[in-house]
Design an enzyme around this catalytic site. Structure first.
Site, PDB file in Angstrom:
ATOM      1  N   ARG A 185      18.367 -18.133 -10.340  1.00 34.54           N
ATOM      2  CA  ARG A 185      17.073 -18.729 -10.644  1.00 34.54           C
ATOM      3  C   ARG A 185      17.246 -20.237 -10.796  1.00 34.54           C
ATOM      4  O   ARG A 185      18.213 -20.697 -11.431  1.00 34.54           O
ATOM      5  CB  ARG A 185      16.487 -18.160 -11.946  1.00 34.54           C
ATOM      6  CG  ARG A 185      15.801 -16.816 -11.788  1.00 34.54           C
ATOM      7  CD  ARG A 185      14.507 -16.894 -10.978  1.00 34.54           C
ATOM      8  NE  ARG A 185      13.865 -15.606 -10.835  1.00 34.54           N
ATOM      9  CZ  ARG A 185      14.052 -14.747  -9.814  1.00 34.54           C
ATOM     10  NH1 ARG A 185      14.881 -15.047  -8.839  1.00 34.54           N
ATOM     11  NH2 ARG A 185      13.398 -13.598  -9.766  1.00 34.54           N
ATOM     12  N   GLU A 226       9.470 -23.601  -7.924  1.00 29.79           N
ATOM     13  CA  GLU A 226       9.085 -23.002  -6.630  1.00 29.79           C
ATOM     14  C   GLU A 226       7.602 -22.652  -6.604  1.00 29.79           C
ATOM     15  O   GLU A 226       7.058 -22.270  -7.637  1.00 29.79           O
ATOM     16  CB  GLU A 226       9.901 -21.722  -6.410  1.00 29.79           C
ATOM     17  CG  GLU A 226      11.377 -21.974  -6.302  1.00 29.79           C
ATOM     18  CD  GLU A 226      12.165 -20.674  -6.144  1.00 29.79           C
ATOM     19  OE1 GLU A 226      11.558 -19.603  -5.930  1.00 29.79           O
ATOM     20  OE2 GLU A 226      13.391 -20.732  -6.241  1.00 29.79           O
ATOM     21  N   HIS A 241      14.317 -19.804  -0.935  1.00 37.36           N
ATOM     22  CA  HIS A 241      14.374 -18.529  -1.669  1.00 37.36           C
ATOM     23  C   HIS A 241      14.292 -17.322  -0.707  1.00 37.36           C
ATOM     24  O   HIS A 241      13.330 -16.547  -0.755  1.00 37.36           O
ATOM     25  CB  HIS A 241      13.247 -18.459  -2.716  1.00 37.36           C
ATOM     26  CG  HIS A 241      13.495 -17.430  -3.790  1.00 37.36           C
ATOM     27  ND1 HIS A 241      13.089 -17.595  -5.083  1.00 37.36           N
ATOM     28  CD2 HIS A 241      14.107 -16.228  -3.759  1.00 37.36           C
ATOM     29  CE1 HIS A 241      13.425 -16.532  -5.811  1.00 37.36           C
ATOM     30  NE2 HIS A 241      14.054 -15.678  -5.007  1.00 37.36           N
TER      31      HIS A 241
HETATM   32  P1  NAP Z   1      22.155  -8.080 -13.545  1.00 35.38           P
HETATM   33  O1  NAP Z   1      22.841  -6.910 -12.949  1.00 35.38           O
HETATM   34  O2  NAP Z   1      21.344  -7.903 -14.769  1.00 35.38           O
HETATM   35  O3  NAP Z   1      23.273  -9.204 -13.804  1.00 35.38           O
HETATM   36  C1  NAP Z   1      23.022 -10.357 -14.531  1.00 35.38           C
HETATM   37  C2  NAP Z   1      24.358 -10.846 -15.087  1.00 35.38           C
HETATM   38  O4  NAP Z   1      24.134 -12.106 -15.717  1.00 35.38           O
HETATM   39  C3  NAP Z   1      24.944  -9.899 -16.107  1.00 35.38           C
HETATM   40  O5  NAP Z   1      26.281  -9.682 -15.786  1.00 35.38           O
HETATM   41  C4  NAP Z   1      24.816 -10.648 -17.439  1.00 35.38           C
HETATM   42  O6  NAP Z   1      25.937 -10.363 -18.256  1.00 35.38           O
HETATM   43  C5  NAP Z   1      24.800 -12.112 -16.975  1.00 35.38           C
HETATM   44  N1  NAP Z   1      24.028 -12.933 -17.900  1.00 35.38           N
HETATM   45  C6  NAP Z   1      22.748 -12.743 -18.320  1.00 35.38           C
HETATM   46  N2  NAP Z   1      22.390 -13.679 -19.196  1.00 35.38           N
HETATM   47  C7  NAP Z   1      23.469 -14.479 -19.353  1.00 35.38           C
HETATM   48  C8  NAP Z   1      23.722 -15.621 -20.140  1.00 35.38           C
HETATM   49  N3  NAP Z   1      22.809 -16.138 -20.966  1.00 35.38           N
HETATM   50  N4  NAP Z   1      24.952 -16.209 -20.047  1.00 35.38           N
HETATM   51  C9  NAP Z   1      25.887 -15.695 -19.229  1.00 35.38           C
HETATM   52  N5  NAP Z   1      25.708 -14.618 -18.459  1.00 35.38           N
HETATM   53  C10 NAP Z   1      24.501 -14.014 -18.518  1.00 35.38           C
HETATM   54  O7  NAP Z   1      21.192  -8.757 -12.491  1.00 35.38           O
HETATM   55  P2  NAP Z   1      21.276  -8.739 -10.885  1.00 35.38           P
HETATM   56  O8  NAP Z   1      20.591  -7.540 -10.371  1.00 35.38           O
HETATM   57  O9  NAP Z   1      22.692  -9.009 -10.469  1.00 35.38           O
HETATM   58  O10 NAP Z   1      20.350 -10.023 -10.562  1.00 35.38           O
HETATM   59  C11 NAP Z   1      20.686 -11.275 -11.085  1.00 35.38           C
HETATM   60  C12 NAP Z   1      19.592 -12.292 -10.842  1.00 35.38           C
HETATM   61  O11 NAP Z   1      19.608 -12.714  -9.480  1.00 35.38           O
HETATM   62  C13 NAP Z   1      18.144 -11.792 -11.023  1.00 35.38           C
HETATM   63  O12 NAP Z   1      17.767 -11.782 -12.376  1.00 35.38           O
HETATM   64  C14 NAP Z   1      17.350 -12.793 -10.211  1.00 35.38           C
HETATM   65  O13 NAP Z   1      16.949 -13.875 -11.029  1.00 35.38           O
HETATM   66  C15 NAP Z   1      18.354 -13.292  -9.165  1.00 35.38           C
HETATM   67  N6  NAP Z   1      17.992 -12.884  -7.790  1.00 35.38           N
HETATM   68  C16 NAP Z   1      17.751 -13.855  -6.850  1.00 35.38           C
HETATM   69  C17 NAP Z   1      17.434 -13.458  -5.554  1.00 35.38           C
HETATM   70  C18 NAP Z   1      17.158 -14.453  -4.482  1.00 35.38           C
HETATM   71  O14 NAP Z   1      16.479 -14.110  -3.523  1.00 35.38           O
HETATM   72  N7  NAP Z   1      17.663 -15.665  -4.563  1.00 35.38           N
HETATM   73  C19 NAP Z   1      17.340 -12.106  -5.226  1.00 35.38           C
HETATM   74  C20 NAP Z   1      17.592 -11.162  -6.209  1.00 35.38           C
HETATM   75  C21 NAP Z   1      17.932 -11.570  -7.493  1.00 35.38           C
HETATM   76  P3  NAP Z   1      25.817 -10.406 -19.876  1.00 35.38           P
HETATM   77  O15 NAP Z   1      24.594  -9.616 -20.239  1.00 35.38           O
HETATM   78  O16 NAP Z   1      27.098  -9.842 -20.365  1.00 35.38           O
HETATM   79  O17 NAP Z   1      25.676 -11.846 -20.230  1.00 35.38           O
HETATM   80  C1  8YV Z   2      12.383 -11.964  -4.418  1.00 37.75           C
HETATM   81  C2  8YV Z   2      14.157 -12.258  -6.223  1.00 37.75           C
HETATM   82  O1  8YV Z   2      12.295 -12.931  -3.423  1.00 37.75           O
HETATM   83  O2  8YV Z   2      14.434  -9.976  -6.744  1.00 37.75           O
HETATM   84  C3  8YV Z   2      14.410 -11.139  -7.163  1.00 37.75           C
HETATM   85  O3  8YV Z   2      14.625 -11.428  -8.349  1.00 37.75           O
HETATM   86  O4  8YV Z   2      14.274 -13.394  -6.567  1.00 37.75           O
HETATM   87  C4  8YV Z   2      13.809 -11.991  -4.804  1.00 37.75           C
HETATM   88  O5  8YV Z   2      14.375 -10.818  -4.331  1.00 37.75           O
HETATM   89  C5  8YV Z   2      11.329 -12.254  -5.412  1.00 37.75           C
HETATM   90  O6  8YV Z   2      11.425 -11.567  -6.577  1.00 37.75           O
HETATM   91  C6  8YV Z   2       9.959 -11.974  -4.818  1.00 37.75           C
HETATM   92  O7  8YV Z   2       9.246 -13.104  -4.833  1.00 37.75           O
END
Ligand code: NAP
Ligand code: 8YV
Length: 323
Positions: free
Chosen positions: A234, A263, A281
């Site tokens: 994010r 964004e 994104h």
């Molecule tokens: P997840 O499985 O919940 O993993 C998040 C990780 O971050 C956990 O290991 C957590 O560990 C760590 N974390 C959370 N808060 C923290 C903090 N304050 N300090 C340090 N570490 C922290 O989530 P995920 O499914 O992998 O997704 C992660 C993120 O990717 C989503 O929340 C979303 O914002 C982003 N994302 C972006 C896209 C894109 O298109 N660019 C797509 C999908 C997701 P601890 O709880 O031990 O801290």
């Molecule tokens: C999507 C994401 O683009 O899953 C997320 O957290 O950031 C992306 O997969 C978004 O959520 C939809 O706008």
């Protein structure tokens, strides 16, 4: 099985077409231009029991819907939904975990390679006719060879990224708030500590108060002059003023960004930085993966209203139940 057609599900703002079509087929679908509480009509307030959403859902909007039971968020990140308030109101919140892990990890690696080996610029060189005119594209100053990679947010997607990095022959370390039992990767209990130990930092941490501007000037300084920063979690996790300054001054070498703090707007100063590789994104943005996310949104709504509970509740609302 209850007649789901009698249940009203509201879609505020834009949502993936497949999700909207499935909601319309199964439920009584109503729509709103935006999730603005002042737009909620008395009939909506009475009838709406579910939300399918890809937009910010505030506490005020939740309060405007007294019969709301579930918010099915499109996206694994749900920082735009006030899940804590939803929990207080006994409203379930679901997200779309796992179905996008591999896609987002693929994108992260693509962004990393593009940033380090300048592939978009090399393609532009070819397209602009410079290959024949000016000769070969200059050798890239940076390489992946010999890099050490740190992952900020070793969760579902972080682990998929780590597997790919290992396949590239590079060591992986990580920072989470808690160490993962039996993880093969080196743990650092601070982000600055992780940045000091590596030269390549990939942020896939969620948004929210606990990660706000976590990637700051001190972290970038610790990453060092050969440092490469990849941001695909994010935008709010990054102090963008500090990042612009670090890219300008050579505090770090380069950055690849898929996410931004404001964004779909973004800090225009990034456009002037030759060492920034920028994407709008697109981490999960394939037809295949977005369809799977859309299905999970509607599967959650169907399961909930069939009395079988939510399939993928977020931690804040895991104890919310019907009735
Ligand atoms: P997840 O499985 O919940 O993993 C998040 C990780 O971050 C956990 O290991 C957590 O560990 C760590 N974390 C959370 N808060 C923290 C903090 N304050 N300090 C340090 N570490 C922290 O989530 P995920 O499914 O992998 O997704 C992660 C993120 O990717 C989503 O929340 C979303 O914002 C982003 N994302 C972006 C896209 C894109 O298109 N660019 C797509 C999908 C997701 P601890 O709880 O031990 O801290
Ligand atoms: C999507 C994401 O683009 O899953 C997320 O957290 O950031 C992306 O997969 C978004 O959520 C939809 O706008």
């Amino acid at each position: 099985m209850p007649d789901l057609k009698t249940i009203t599900v509201l879609v505020p703002g834009r949502l993936h077409d497949h999700a909207v079509a499935r909601i319309g087929k199964t439920f009584d679908l109503v729509t709103l231009d935006t999730a603005d509480p002042s737009l909620v009509t008395p009939a909506m307030a009475r009838q709406v029991r579910g939300l399918g959403a890809m937009t910010s859902i505030s506490a005020a909007f939740i309060d405007a819907l007294p019969n709301l039971e579930i918010i099915a968020n499109f996206g694994v990140g749900y920082d735009a939904v006030d899940a804590r308030h939803a929990a207080i109101r006994n409203v379930m919140v679901t997200n779309t975990p796992d179905v996008l892990n591999e896609e987002v990890a693929d994108t992260a690696l693509g962004l990393l390679i593009n940033t380090v080996r300048e592939l978009p610029k090399a393609e532009a060189w070819l397209r602009e006719g410079r290959w024949a005119r000016d000769g070969a594209y200059p050798l890239t100053a940076a390489t992946l060879r010999g890099r050490r990679v740190g992952i900020f947010g070793m969760g579902r997607i972080g682990k998929a990224i780590a597997r790919r990095i290992e396949a590239f022959g590079l060591p992986v370390a990580y920072h989470n708030r808690s160490r993962i039992a039996d993880s093969p990767y080196e743990y650092h209990d601070s982000l600055t500590g992780l940045a000091s130990a590596v030269d390549t930092l990939i942020s896939i941490a969620p948004g929210g108060a606990s990660t706000e501007k976590a990637v700051n000037a001190a972290v970038l300084e610790a990453l060092g002059p050969d440092g490469v920063f990849i941001s695909i979690g994010r935008g709010s996790t990054v102090d963008e003023d500090a990042l612009v300054e670090a890219l300008k001054s050579g505090t770090i070498r380069a950055a690849g960004l898929d996410v931004f703090a404001s964004e779909p707007g973004f800090d225009q100063r990034f456009l002037d930085l030759p060492n920034a590789c920028l994407l709008p994104h697109v981490g999960s943005a394939s037809v295949h993966t977005r369809q799977a996310m859309a299905d999970l949104v509607v599967d959650n709504l169907e399961s909930w209203f069939a009395g079988k509970g939510a399939l993928t509740p977020v931690p804040e609302t895991k104890d919310v139940s019907r009735g």
